[in-house]
Design a protein around this motif. Structure first.
Motif, short mmCIF file in Angstrom:
data_model
loop_
_atom_site.label_atom_id
_atom_site.label_comp_id
_atom_site.label_asym_id
_atom_site.label_seq_id
_atom_site.Cartn_x
_atom_site.Cartn_y
_atom_site.Cartn_z
N ASP A 61 -9.89 -36.02 -9.15
CA ASP A 61 -9.66 -37.05 -10.17
C ASP A 61 -8.96 -36.46 -11.39
N ASP A 64 -5.34 -35.82 -10.43
CA ASP A 64 -4.57 -37.06 -10.39
C ASP A 64 -4.24 -37.55 -11.80
N GLY A 65 -5.22 -37.48 -12.70
CA GLY A 65 -4.96 -37.88 -14.08
C GLY A 65 -3.95 -36.99 -14.76
N TYR A 66 -4.03 -35.69 -14.47
CA TYR A 66 -3.08 -34.74 -15.05
C TYR A 66 -1.66 -35.00 -14.53
N THR A 68 -0.52 -37.86 -13.46
CA THR A 68 -0.06 -39.10 -14.09
C THR A 68 0.44 -38.84 -15.51
N THR A 69 -0.27 -37.99 -16.24
CA THR A 69 0.16 -37.61 -17.59
C THR A 69 1.51 -36.92 -17.56
N PRO A 216 -4.58 -44.67 -15.85
CA PRO A 216 -5.46 -43.59 -15.39
C PRO A 216 -4.85 -42.21 -15.62
N GLU A 217 -4.57 -41.90 -16.89
CA GLU A 217 -4.06 -40.57 -17.21
C GLU A 217 -5.23 -39.63 -17.49
N LEU A 218 -4.95 -38.45 -18.00
CA LEU A 218 -5.96 -37.40 -18.09
C LEU A 218 -7.13 -37.79 -18.99
N TYR A 220 -8.16 -40.82 -19.87
CA TYR A 220 -8.89 -41.93 -19.27
C TYR A 220 -9.81 -41.43 -18.16
N VAL A 221 -9.30 -40.53 -17.33
CA VAL A 221 -10.13 -39.96 -16.27
C VAL A 221 -11.27 -39.15 -16.86
#
Length: 289
Positions: A61, A64-66, A68-69, A216-218, A220-221
């Motif tokens: 998770d 994935d957030g990283y 997305t960032t 759902p970036e870093l 938010y995760v």
């Protein structure tokens, strides 16, 4: 010994500077020690709060957030650089019909808060009946705001080049576009690089505003991971990990900019491989004819 613009400190000034430096270091260490002590006394270092970070699902998770960032920051950086070049070219143009709108856009986007731009890009289409995701509104806001700031950086960098450079190019018969891309920009990029990278670091950190529109970036995760009651709501450990990731990424970006600037300024110079010539033997005397 003194200089025109700066006087070297004397013995008393050097002693005072050392005292201020030592006091500052002690104050920073004391503040960090107090923060760590408060974290420890409130149980933020308990094993149960850090246990979930051992699970692969939690690590995935965060990854994935990283990603997305990074994707949002990379997309916005490319678009902002392109927009900044376009607006800077407009502000440097001799044609009023092109210069005036570009100047207006730069001042407008710099004056509007970034969060307002993101909200406008996210909620505006929803009010018109269109469903949009959270990714492109964030990129839209980052592009407009940072593009306007980068335009001013580009314009200042071009103006920093000596005027004689462009005058010499015009005397050789070069067009303005040739002067800009062949003469001015290659010299200005060296001066602009630190400011450009600093703005890109700001852009990277501003991707955390996607948290407001549930991207759902870093960050938010990290909030989702910190809100798990089974692990005693580990918000502080989660945010510490998120902060460490941001600091590491920004540090690597700054290091790369420093390396690139050093490469552009002095890295292209080749060291000579010529061997020194041997000196004549001092023991031999020249024969005078």
């Amino acid at each position: 010994m003194s200089n025109v613009l700066y006087d070297l400190p004397g013995p008393k000034a050097r002693l005072r500077n050392r005292v201020f430096g030592v006091v500052t270091v002690i104050a920073i260490v004391a503040l960090l020690a107090y923060i760590v002590e408060r974290f420890y006394s409130t149980g933020q270092f308990n094993a149960v709060k850090w246990q979930q970070f051992e699970y692969k699902s939690v690590q995935q998770d965060l990854l994935d957030g990283y990603l997305t960032t990074l994707r949002a920051a990379g997309t916005a950086a490319v678009l902002a650089l392109a927009l900044g070049v376009l607006l800077a070219a407009g502000r440097l143009s001799d044609h009023a019909w092109f210069r005036a709108p570009c100047s207006l856009l730069v001042e407008l986007f710099r004056a509007i808060p970034l969060l307002v731009l993101i909200f406008f890009a996210y909620y505006g289409p929803i009010q018109l009946g269109y469903k949009v995701g959270a990714f492109w509104p964030l990129v839209f806001g980052l592009t407009l705001y940072n593009g306007a700031v980068l335009a001013e950086i580009f314009r200042a960098g071009v103006h920093a080049v000596a005027k004689g450079q462009s005058e010499a190019a015009y005397a050789l018969g070069m067009r303005k576009t040739q002067v800009m891309f062949s003469i001015l920009l290659p010299q200005a990029i060296r001066a602009m690089l630190p400011a450009i990278v600093s703005q890109l670091v700001v852009l990277l950190k501003d991707t955390a505003l996607g948290f407001i529109i549930q991207l759902p970036e870093l960050l938010y995760v990290g909030k989702g991971i910190g809100g798990k009651l089974a692990f005693e709501l580990p918000y502080v450990p989660s945010y510490l990990i998120v902060a460490a990731i941001y600091i590491t990424t920004c540090g690597l970006l700054s290091w790369f900019a420093f390396w690139l600037q050093k490469r552009l300024i002095g890295g292209g110079r080749r060291r000579t491989t010529a061997k020194p010539l041997p000196l004549p033997d001092a023991g031999k005397t020249a024969t005078v004819v």
